[in-house]
Design a protein around this motif. Structure first.
Motif, short mmCIF file in Angstrom:
data_model
loop_
_atom_site.label_atom_id
_atom_site.label_comp_id
_atom_site.label_asym_id
_atom_site.label_seq_id
_atom_site.Cartn_x
_atom_site.Cartn_y
_atom_site.Cartn_z
N TYR A 50 2.89 -6.12 -22.37
CA TYR A 50 3.08 -5.90 -23.94
C TYR A 50 2.31 -4.67 -24.14
CZ TYR A 50 -1.08 -8.60 -24.03
OH TYR A 50 -2.37 -8.96 -23.83
N GLU A 51 2.57 -4.10 -25.38
CA GLU A 51 1.73 -2.91 -25.85
C GLU A 51 0.43 -3.41 -26.21
OE1 GLU A 51 3.19 -0.52 -29.19
OE2 GLU A 51 5.05 -0.24 -28.09
N GLY A 52 -0.74 -2.59 -25.64
CA GLY A 52 -2.19 -2.89 -25.70
C GLY A 52 -2.48 -4.06 -24.73
N LEU A 53 -1.70 -4.12 -23.82
CA LEU A 53 -2.06 -4.92 -22.55
C LEU A 53 -2.99 -4.01 -21.71
CD1 LEU A 53 -2.05 -7.49 -20.73
CD2 LEU A 53 0.02 -6.33 -19.57
N ILE A 54 -4.41 -4.79 -21.43
CA ILE A 54 -5.07 -3.93 -20.60
C ILE A 54 -5.24 -4.72 -19.32
CG2 ILE A 54 -7.73 -3.68 -19.94
CD1 ILE A 54 -6.69 -1.91 -22.49
N ILE A 55 -5.09 -4.09 -17.94
CA ILE A 55 -4.92 -4.43 -16.76
C ILE A 55 -6.16 -3.98 -15.96
CG2 ILE A 55 -3.63 -4.89 -14.74
CD1 ILE A 55 -1.18 -4.49 -16.26
N THR A 56 -6.96 -4.45 -15.22
CA THR A 56 -7.73 -3.83 -14.20
C THR A 56 -7.41 -4.10 -12.89
OG1 THR A 56 -9.25 -6.17 -14.40
CG2 THR A 56 -9.78 -4.47 -16.19
N TYR A 57 -7.68 -3.15 -12.03
CA TYR A 57 -7.62 -3.35 -10.61
C TYR A 57 -8.71 -2.65 -9.82
CZ TYR A 57 -3.25 -1.67 -13.21
OH TYR A 57 -2.23 -1.60 -13.95
N THR A 58 -8.55 -2.98 -8.60
CA THR A 58 -9.40 -2.32 -7.67
C THR A 58 -8.56 -1.48 -6.71
OG1 THR A 58 -9.67 -4.16 -6.19
CG2 THR A 58 -11.29 -3.51 -7.56
N VAL A 59 -8.77 -0.30 -6.38
CA VAL A 59 -8.00 0.54 -5.30
C VAL A 59 -8.60 0.94 -4.44
CG1 VAL A 59 -5.96 0.82 -7.09
CG2 VAL A 59 -7.76 2.23 -6.95
N HIS A 75 2.62 2.02 -24.64
CA HIS A 75 3.91 2.18 -25.38
C HIS A 75 4.99 1.47 -24.76
CE1 HIS A 75 1.92 5.96 -26.47
NE2 HIS A 75 2.44 5.90 -27.74
N ILE A 76 5.86 0.79 -25.33
CA ILE A 76 7.00 0.07 -24.84
C ILE A 76 8.17 0.01 -25.74
CG2 ILE A 76 7.96 -2.22 -24.09
CD1 ILE A 76 5.32 -3.14 -23.25
N GLN A 77 9.32 0.38 -25.20
CA GLN A 77 10.66 0.58 -25.90
C GLN A 77 11.45 -0.28 -24.97
OE1 GLN A 77 13.41 3.85 -26.99
NE2 GLN A 77 12.25 3.41 -28.94
N GLU A 78 11.76 -1.47 -25.19
CA GLU A 78 12.66 -2.51 -24.15
C GLU A 78 13.99 -2.00 -24.45
OE1 GLU A 78 13.62 -7.01 -23.11
OE2 GLU A 78 12.06 -6.79 -24.44
N PRO A 79 14.77 -1.97 -23.40
CA PRO A 79 14.40 -1.80 -21.81
C PRO A 79 14.47 -0.30 -21.54
CG PRO A 79 16.80 -2.08 -22.27
CD PRO A 79 16.31 -2.09 -23.73
N ARG A 80 14.15 0.52 -22.45
CA ARG A 80 14.26 1.93 -22.05
C ARG A 80 13.11 2.72 -21.46
NH1 ARG A 80 19.16 1.77 -21.54
NH2 ARG A 80 20.27 1.14 -23.01
N PHE A 81 11.77 2.24 -22.02
CA PHE A 81 10.47 2.98 -21.14
C PHE A 81 9.35 2.15 -21.65
CE2 PHE A 81 10.51 5.06 -25.61
CZ PHE A 81 8.99 4.99 -25.76
#
Length: 150
Positions: A50-59, A75-81
């Motif tokens: 969802y808009e505003g979702l923060i995801i943390t990773y290690t790479v 930004h999200i505009q379902e189902p376009r981008f």
């Protein structure tokens, strides 16, 4: 700051809504990321972004270099981008746009990434290496998606 870009287009033999459902699940990102990248989600993630979702990773973008990465779904505009942007990580700038549109054979998926390297002019000396690495990552993803959605 020099901004680089990479654009990838792939046709998927499934309806836009099915492609969208696959890509908005953060857990699926690990499936389409090369194992040698050492990609691990370190935050709790919902079933669907969802808009505003923060995801943390290690790479581990290069052997011996481990990095923390924090992205926000801006930004999200379902189902376009949808757009993910780096908030903390190995790039000075990372802005990744994901587009989905109907195609006679299924879904045309386009990725457009704008990125800038850290360390100014010295960092830009590594631009060809980074571009090659990103191309390898997208090539791996293309193969996995082709195998998944034959």
């Amino acid at each position: 700051m020099k901004v680089h870009s990479i654009k990838e287009v792939q046709l998927l033999p499934l309806p836009v809504q099915k492609a969208w459902e696959f890509f908005v699940s953060p857990a699926n990102l690990a499936l389409i990321t090369p194992p040698d990248l050492g990609f691990t989600i370190t935050s709790e993630v919902p079933a669907e972004m969802y808009e505003g979702l923060i995801i943390t990773y290690t790479v581990t973008p290069f052997i011996g270099i481990k990095a923390n990465w924090v992205t926000e779904i801006s930004h999200i505009q379902e189902p376009r981008f949808f757009v993910d942007e780096q908030r903390l990580g190995p790039y000075r700038l990372w802005h990744h746009q994901h587009f989905f549109k109907e195609h006679p054979t299924g879904t045309e998926m386009t990725d457009l990434v704008h990125y800038a390297l850290p360390f100014g002019a010295a960092g830009n000396l590594f631009a060809p290496i980074v571009k090659r690495r990103l191309a390898q990552i997208f090539s791996y993803r293309r193969k996995v998606l082709n195998d998944l959605f034959r």
